[in-house]
Design an enzyme around this catalytic site. Structure first.
Site, PDB file in Angstrom:
ATOM      1  N   LEU A  79      30.285  28.571  57.867  1.00 41.46           N
ATOM      2  CA  LEU A  79      29.858  28.485  59.262  1.00 41.46           C
ATOM      3  C   LEU A  79      30.563  29.486  60.169  1.00 41.46           C
ATOM      4  O   LEU A  79      30.467  29.413  61.387  1.00 41.46           O
ATOM      5  CB  LEU A  79      30.054  27.054  59.782  1.00 41.46           C
ATOM      6  CG  LEU A  79      29.275  25.988  59.001  1.00 41.46           C
ATOM      7  CD1 LEU A  79      29.591  24.601  59.534  1.00 41.46           C
ATOM      8  CD2 LEU A  79      27.782  26.264  59.029  1.00 41.46           C
ATOM      9  N   CYS A  80      31.239  30.454  59.563  1.00 42.38           N
ATOM     10  CA  CYS A  80      31.956  31.479  60.306  1.00 42.38           C
ATOM     11  C   CYS A  80      30.986  32.604  60.685  1.00 42.38           C
ATOM     12  O   CYS A  80      30.211  33.069  59.853  1.00 42.38           O
ATOM     13  CB  CYS A  80      33.086  32.006  59.422  1.00 42.38           C
ATOM     14  SG  CYS A  80      34.375  32.842  60.294  1.00 42.38           S
ATOM     15  N   HIS A  81      31.034  33.042  61.940  1.00 37.36           N
ATOM     16  CA  HIS A  81      30.141  34.108  62.397  1.00 37.36           C
ATOM     17  C   HIS A  81      30.570  35.457  61.828  1.00 37.36           C
ATOM     18  O   HIS A  81      31.763  35.761  61.802  1.00 37.36           O
ATOM     19  CB  HIS A  81      30.181  34.223  63.930  1.00 37.36           C
ATOM     20  CG  HIS A  81      29.557  33.081  64.626  1.00 37.36           C
ATOM     21  ND1 HIS A  81      30.229  31.906  64.876  1.00 37.36           N
ATOM     22  CD2 HIS A  81      28.314  32.919  65.147  1.00 37.36           C
ATOM     23  CE1 HIS A  81      29.432  31.080  65.517  1.00 37.36           C
ATOM     24  NE2 HIS A  81      28.260  31.657  65.692  1.00 37.36           N
ATOM     25  N   ASP A 132      48.129  38.059  41.908  1.00 36.34           N
ATOM     26  CA  ASP A 132      47.339  38.635  40.818  1.00 36.34           C
ATOM     27  C   ASP A 132      48.046  39.817  40.161  1.00 36.34           C
ATOM     28  O   ASP A 132      48.065  39.933  38.934  1.00 36.34           O
ATOM     29  CB  ASP A 132      45.972  39.080  41.336  1.00 36.34           C
ATOM     30  CG  ASP A 132      45.128  39.699  40.244  1.00 36.34           C
ATOM     31  OD1 ASP A 132      44.911  39.039  39.205  1.00 36.34           O
ATOM     32  OD2 ASP A 132      44.678  40.857  40.417  1.00 36.34           O
TER      33      ASP A 132
END
Length: 163
Positions: A79-81, A132
């Site tokens: 839901l992030c713009h 990583d």
């Protein structure tokens, strides 16, 4: 802990998740700063600081990864713009006495919504990249303390985390 808002903005009156409408919000300069750290064995930190890690310049690559992460935030968080970032900076502080690397990310935009998620994502991706690149020698590394330090701009004004 932060104080909860009176209402969660990502839910409509029926309780369904939705993307917040920012169409009527003023376009302003918005800045967010986030931080976090990765703790490791002193020998792992030495590989990073001496530049002898097998995969190369750990902090240089983590910096680029953090910037890329900020740019991809809306692809990762439903839901992030999507926003047009004007600046992302990712910096590291090696704390040899604590065998950790502290990451600080700053995200900026001239827009209708804030950049807290972009700054937080930049920190997480940068720290995950360090993990990583060094996991072959230290699988016990831990990522801790990821949080928003400050945000400025927009209708809600400024927030500075207590120290």
């Amino acid at each position: 802990m932060s104080q909860p808002s009176p209402a969660l903005t990502h839910f409509d009156a029926q309780g369904q998740a939705h993307m917040v409408d920012v169409g009527d919000k003023a376009s302003t300069r918005r800045v967010a700063v986030a931080t976090g750290r990765i703790e490791m064995l002193p020998s792992t930190l030495a590989l990073i600081t001496l530049g002898t890690a097998k995969k190369g310049d750990v902090l240089g690559i983590a910096r680029i990864a953090g910037i890329q992460g900020a740019k991809k935030t809306s692809d990762l968080i439903p839901l992030c713009h999507p926003i047009g970032l004007t600046r992302v900076a990712v910096d590291f502080e090696v704390q040899a006495d604590k065998a950790c690397v502290v990451c600080t990310a700053t995200a900026e935009v001239n827009g209708q919504t804030g950049v807290e998620m972009e700054a937080l994502t930049a920190v997480q991706v940068a720290l995950l990249t360090i993990y990583d690149m060094c996991k072959a020698v230290d699988r016990g590394m831990t990522i801790n303390g990821v949080k928003l330090l400050e945000k400025h701009g927009g209708k809600s004004g400024s927030f500075v985390a207590p120290t």
